[in-house]
Enzyme design. Structure first.
Site, mmCIF file in Angstrom:
data_model
loop_
_atom_site.group_PDB
_atom_site.id
_atom_site.type_symbol
_atom_site.label_atom_id
_atom_site.label_comp_id
_atom_site.label_asym_id
_atom_site.label_seq_id
_atom_site.Cartn_x
_atom_site.Cartn_y
_atom_site.Cartn_z
ATOM 1 N N HIS A 40 -35.191 43.065 -14.161
ATOM 2 C CA HIS A 40 -36.577 43.522 -13.951
ATOM 3 C C HIS A 40 -36.914 44.656 -14.928
ATOM 4 C CE1 HIS A 40 -40.174 44.905 -11.776
ATOM 5 N NE2 HIS A 40 -39.682 46.108 -11.910
ATOM 6 N N HIS B 208 -40.000 47.203 -18.863
ATOM 7 C CA HIS B 208 -39.777 46.012 -18.038
ATOM 8 C C HIS B 208 -39.697 44.765 -18.908
ATOM 9 C CE1 HIS B 208 -41.456 49.063 -15.330
ATOM 10 N NE2 HIS B 208 -40.651 48.529 -14.451
ATOM 11 N N HIS C 92 -61.095 59.580 14.163
ATOM 12 C CA HIS C 92 -62.282 59.228 13.382
ATOM 13 C C HIS C 92 -62.943 60.455 12.737
ATOM 14 C CE1 HIS C 92 -61.622 55.461 15.319
ATOM 15 N NE2 HIS C 92 -62.729 54.920 14.885
ATOM 16 N N GLU D 33 -61.109 48.188 4.082
ATOM 17 C CA GLU D 33 -61.538 49.308 3.252
ATOM 18 C C GLU D 33 -60.871 49.301 1.880
ATOM 19 O OE1 GLU D 33 -60.238 49.623 6.298
ATOM 20 O OE2 GLU D 33 -61.948 50.175 7.553
#
Lengths: 669, 669
Positions: A264, A32, A477, A415
């Site tokens: 890029h 890159h 869950h 989370e």
């Protein structure tokens, strides 16, 4: 101050970074280019003028942290590390992206001196940096309150558009703003381009407004304007909040492809490489050129950084004398010092205790905090009560007179950021951080769990509600595949304790022996205390498998189980014994521990030829290596259901009767 | 308009919802009370006045979509479904959270009529709703441009604080704002409370400013003020952008615990339940009370909704007559109609083609788009060129005169939102959506991959760069554990084609036969076209395993491989045969397909007793069930490295010579 940095010399240094990037990518044939060319000016400025480091001691605890969240711009970082005298010789730059080089495609912590965080997967560096900044502020609050001592460094991040598009960066930025982390400064490479095209195709947010909405200080500058950069950086450093400096840059600066998506990634190819060097005034030969005056200036600055370090060390020594107690705590935390009777303290009085293993884990956390104050920091993603992660003796981060004096982190319903921040705290090196949520939500954290494993970060993940026995909350869950999926991550140790003593010993191992991340799987529902018939010791437990209940005489079968299914297997063995079937029951708290044992250990526990049944209220395919095709994995190969957990036990066959019946069938063949 | 809804009757209906919630949670002994009590007023208003639906036909394609992203508030939704006459009798409400009831703890699409999306894991409903809204807008652009026809419905979402804290909601909101989805309206339950405590502990963003920064229309109201709600809703519906209505509510409205964290989950217990009912004016007996006047009003409104549907259907019929071509396309897409020679078209001329399987996948996408226009929609998370996901014949969403006329979606660097949005498009039911990124980044998408599997959503995930042969980008970009981890998800079909023909047939199966989500694993590097010696047909391929290269005479071993390792196994078999070892090579494109076959198929392909070696450039433990303990998994049990891929092949032993050597050792024992 060192030799004068004339504008000409400064430009020459910037172009040296660009030239090294072009040559390294050209030599590798892939890499890159765009971002290093664009960022050479402001990021060199940061390193030259502001960043505090010692190239001869990358682990110096008082250093500033530099996190290249845009990890694909690795040649920017490698160039700087090389120029400033870190142990990264030019030969390593020449071997960019080659096997066994210290210059992998994306920066890897542990592979290259001076690389603070492994980066590349976007958003991760940002999230980890928030954790590093939090650890710094907590260290300041616990040890360095009066302006001296540890925790007064800054954390600098270079982030790309891609970093800011990832959900992780929003979550992390939300917490950084909430906590008002004044030691965090993010430089956003605002280049208007992503791989697929202009950012306008996908990203039309008002980024400054977004960060202000999250409580950040924001400045917007032209990335080439150093006066503006200096001013913005000074303001950012002085701000009482985390700061974003939006730097408008031109990707592939100086090249014929400047400003275009195609710059890029590279390489340029000979012609464009030549044109770029010519446009920048970089000599075409030799390649990998570091002009003498550039080398001399950077060496002198590196010496200057070391002098600054010596002064900081002297101040630290003065702080040690003035604050012996804080200093001792600081050392104890960083070296994980615990009392000699640590293991005994953790297990004391637990034999015979019946409760959910998540509660036993909570007990262990409390005992560790008592035995080793200042070691632990952690919390939950809005499930502290359910995860039993609260340190009763510690306050909460973000509350009270000093918002960083606490030990309990309220991560909110975030989370992924929780995992990245936990890793960042682990990388800081001061504390032993942990993070809790339901096992099923480990899915939200996987990219950062993987980072922890790649970096061997000492993060502990407390995953409670570890099976269908979550019950009424239903299949969304209830983990099924999560244990297998976690065990598939190389370097992550998954431990599923079966009772109070096992939970305590799991935590003891984490504090004493873990060399990388650990995932604890803990039950929601109460489990009976095991009645261990066979010899038992912490060391036997830490081998990953031990005999809980042996058969009288030669066994006809081995039942292997983890967590809440160990007592189930014992109950089934009891039923089988009344049928004349002798079953040996093994508790297998960790398949990774067991796999690390010599083959003789497994052969002793599981004599070859002995029929094997693995019992786990989950997918269970990770047990196949132990039980084989001929053996039985007694697991669950579909999603769960919403019902009281005892009903689910019947429905999914996790009763002693159903298990014993199936084992009988299996042995009959 | 129906009978007059007096304020008293309206309050009675709201309290009926609250009463059903209290009683259901009380009966279950567990469940979430706080949000249904708080939201009964505005959400009933939405259903009563605005939401377009037909309770007798939950799949009516022109219906508005209602997504309860705050899935824990399931009793709110179940109450409304019951009251408005969906096939959800009161007995099901009584059996809330019981085994085999239609009222699981969190709403499950496919289990309960009228539940559009499975929700519970926070953020998911929000992200899926953005996908539904996108599909609606694309349907409008493709078929219903002139104000009639499909795609003119709205998507309504109820989101909690937790939803808005999840990174997924930021990513999804960023895209919704970017696309200016004028058919998406989010009602935010701004109740200042999460499970652990006040939102002020973790969430201090200026949420309206955040959404404005992302290009949304925002209104802030008191959730109890219906005049304000009506006004805000009218403005939101008229806005040319997605809209957020921040509704300040009181969690646990009417109960003694109102406004407190502890009212999030229940039950109340007898005393508090009684006090709440008394405060609200709900009769204490009988429980599960639906007063006659409430039932009558809702039944009348349901009838009204059905009349509206009849009118809409008449308009649709008129549209069909006026636009027969669009109508035919619409029907063809929704019924997945393809030409009779579809499979032939997909595989035509591919035998012998050597290239990366990601490129072959791109060819298949192009051929499907040609054979079945209007079927496909999809894109990549900023890796379209690498993933080969671009439909050459389709424009790009968000560009051109009609920004929704395209077929290519630029998701930006937002893998998680990409997955949720793809699922949402699948649930819309009009198109066959797909989403691409690198296999390693499937980690970012796992929560939504799981949702797809739970809902059997027909999403296709195109995961390229499927092994260490990513090469120079290094271990952060090289999947190791991902194939095993994906295979662990129940209901997700993982297909790893080995060459051009296999890639085409994988896509053919997706278009023709898939009943749930599919993950394709595709190589970055070129792979040779297989020389299939044995009989071959699409049907044999779709069994999950077939013999590519059989041994002459009885085989000494079976080599099982997937994807790029099939040709490697063939080359190794060639080396082995010159040593006198007869190896049968099987291509195993999908372990899930194979597992679904009768045992006789596997036994025919893999005679019992034949030594087995599984070859896959990944962790490989998911093959254990096929090869057993005695067999060999020839995989990679550590993270990768940054180097050219052919160097990595040598380093990790993925050369014909190294594999043949290891097989020889294995057979020697």
């Amino acid at each position: 101050m060192p030799s004068e940095l004339t504008p000409a010399l400064r430009t020459q240094i910037e172009n040296t970074i660009r030239g090294l990037t072009i040559d390294a990518v050209e030599a590798a044939g892939i890499g890159h280019l765009g971002a290093p060319l664009a960022l050479a000016r402001p990021v060199f400025r940061l390193w030259d003028r502001t960043l505090r480091f010692d190239p001869t001691d990358p682990a110096w605890p008082l250093r500033d942290r530099f996190v290249l969240s845009a990890g694909h711009a690795s040649m920017l970082l490698y160039s700087l590390l090389h120029l400033f005298g870190f142990a990264l010789p030019l030969d390593e730059i020449r071997r960019f992206r080659q096997l066994h080089s210290k210059t992998p495609g994306h920066p890897e912590h542990g592979e290259t001196p001076g690389v603070e965080v492994t980066t590349g997967p976007l958003g991760q560096g940002f999230g980890h940096a928030v954790g590093m900044a939090l650890a710094g502020r907590v260290a300041r609050a616990r040890f360095g309150r009066e302006g001296a001592g540890p925790g007064h460094h800054k954390v600098y991040v270079v982030a790309s558009d891609g970093d800011l598009m990832e959900g992780l960066s929003y979550e992390s930025a939300s917490l950084a703003g909430h906590w008002q982390l004044d030691n965090l400064i993010v430089l956003w490479d605002d280049n208007h381009v992503t791989i697929d095209g202009p950012t306008a195709w996908t990203f039309s947010e008002d980024v400054p407004a977004r960060f202000r909405a999250q409580g950040w200080h924001v400045a917007s500058i032209d990335g080439e304007d150093l006066a503006a950069f200096d001013h913005a950086l000074a303001e950012a450093r002085a701000a009482a909040r985390p700061a974003l400096i939006a730097m408008r840059t031109t990707i592939g600066h100086g090249s014929p492809w400047a400003g275009q998506s195609k710059v890029h990634g590279g390489p340029f190819g000979e012609e464009v490489a030549r044109a770029t060097k010519q446009a920048l005034g970089i000599p075409l030969e030799p390649s990998f050129l570091v002009p003498e005056e550039v080398r001399a200036y950077c060496a002198e600055r590196a010496q200057g950084k070391r002098s600054e370090r010596a002064a900081a060390d002297a101040a630290l020594a003065a702080w040690r004398s003035a604050h012996p107690e804080e200093a001792a705590y600081w050392d104890a935390a960083r070296t994980r010092r615990v009392p000699a009777d640590f293991v005994e303290r953790l297990v004391e009085g637990l034999e015979g205790k019946t409760d959910a293993t998540r509660k036993h884990s909570g007990t262990a956390i409390g005992r560790i905090a008592a035995a080793a104050p200042s070691l632990l920091i952690g919390g939950s993603a809005d499930l502290a009560g359910s995860n039993n992660t609260t340190i009763a003796s510690g306050g909460a981060i973000g509350q009270g007179e000093d918002p960083f004096a606490g030990a309990n982190v309220h991560f909110g319903v975030r989370e992924h950021a929780m995992a990245a921040i936990t890793n960042g705290m682990a990388l800081d090196g001061t504390f032993l951080p942990f993070a809790g949520t339901f096992l099923v939500f480990s899915d939200y954290m996987r990219p950062s769990l993987r980072m922890a494993a790649l970096m061997r970060a000492r993060s502990t993940f407390v995953f409670t509600h570890d099976s269908i026995f979550v019950g009424e909350d239903g299949p969304t869950h209830q983990p099924i595949e999560q244990l297998d999926a976690l065990r598939a991550i190389p370097g992550l140790t998954v431990i599923r304790p079966a009772d109070a003593v096992e939970a305590a010993l799991a935590w003891a191992w984490i504090a004493l022996h873990a060399k990388g991340p650990v995932a604890l799987a803990l039950s929601r529902q109460p489990v009976p205390a095991l009645k261990r018939e066979a010899p038992f010791s912490p060391e036997l437990f830490w081998r990953g498998a031990y005999v809980v209940r042996d058969s009288r005489g030669e066994p006809d079968a081995a039942l292997l189980a983890s967590g809440s299914e160990v007592s189930l297997a014992c109950a089934a063995a009891e039923l089988l014994s009344s049928d004349g079937i002798a079953a040996r029951v093994l508790s297998v708290p960790s398949l990774e521990w067991l796999a690390a044992q010599p083959a003789a250990v497994a052969d002793e526990l599981l004599p070859p030829g002995l029929p094997r049944v693995a019992v786990e209220a989950g997918r269970g395919e990770s047990w196949r290596g132990l039980v084989g095709r001929e053996g039985l994995v007694y697991g669950i190969d579909r999603f769960g259901a919403s019902a009281p957990w005892k009903k689910l036990a019947e429905h999914f066959g996790f009763t002693p009767e159903a298990l014993a019946k199936r084992v009988r069938e299996q042995l009959r063949g």
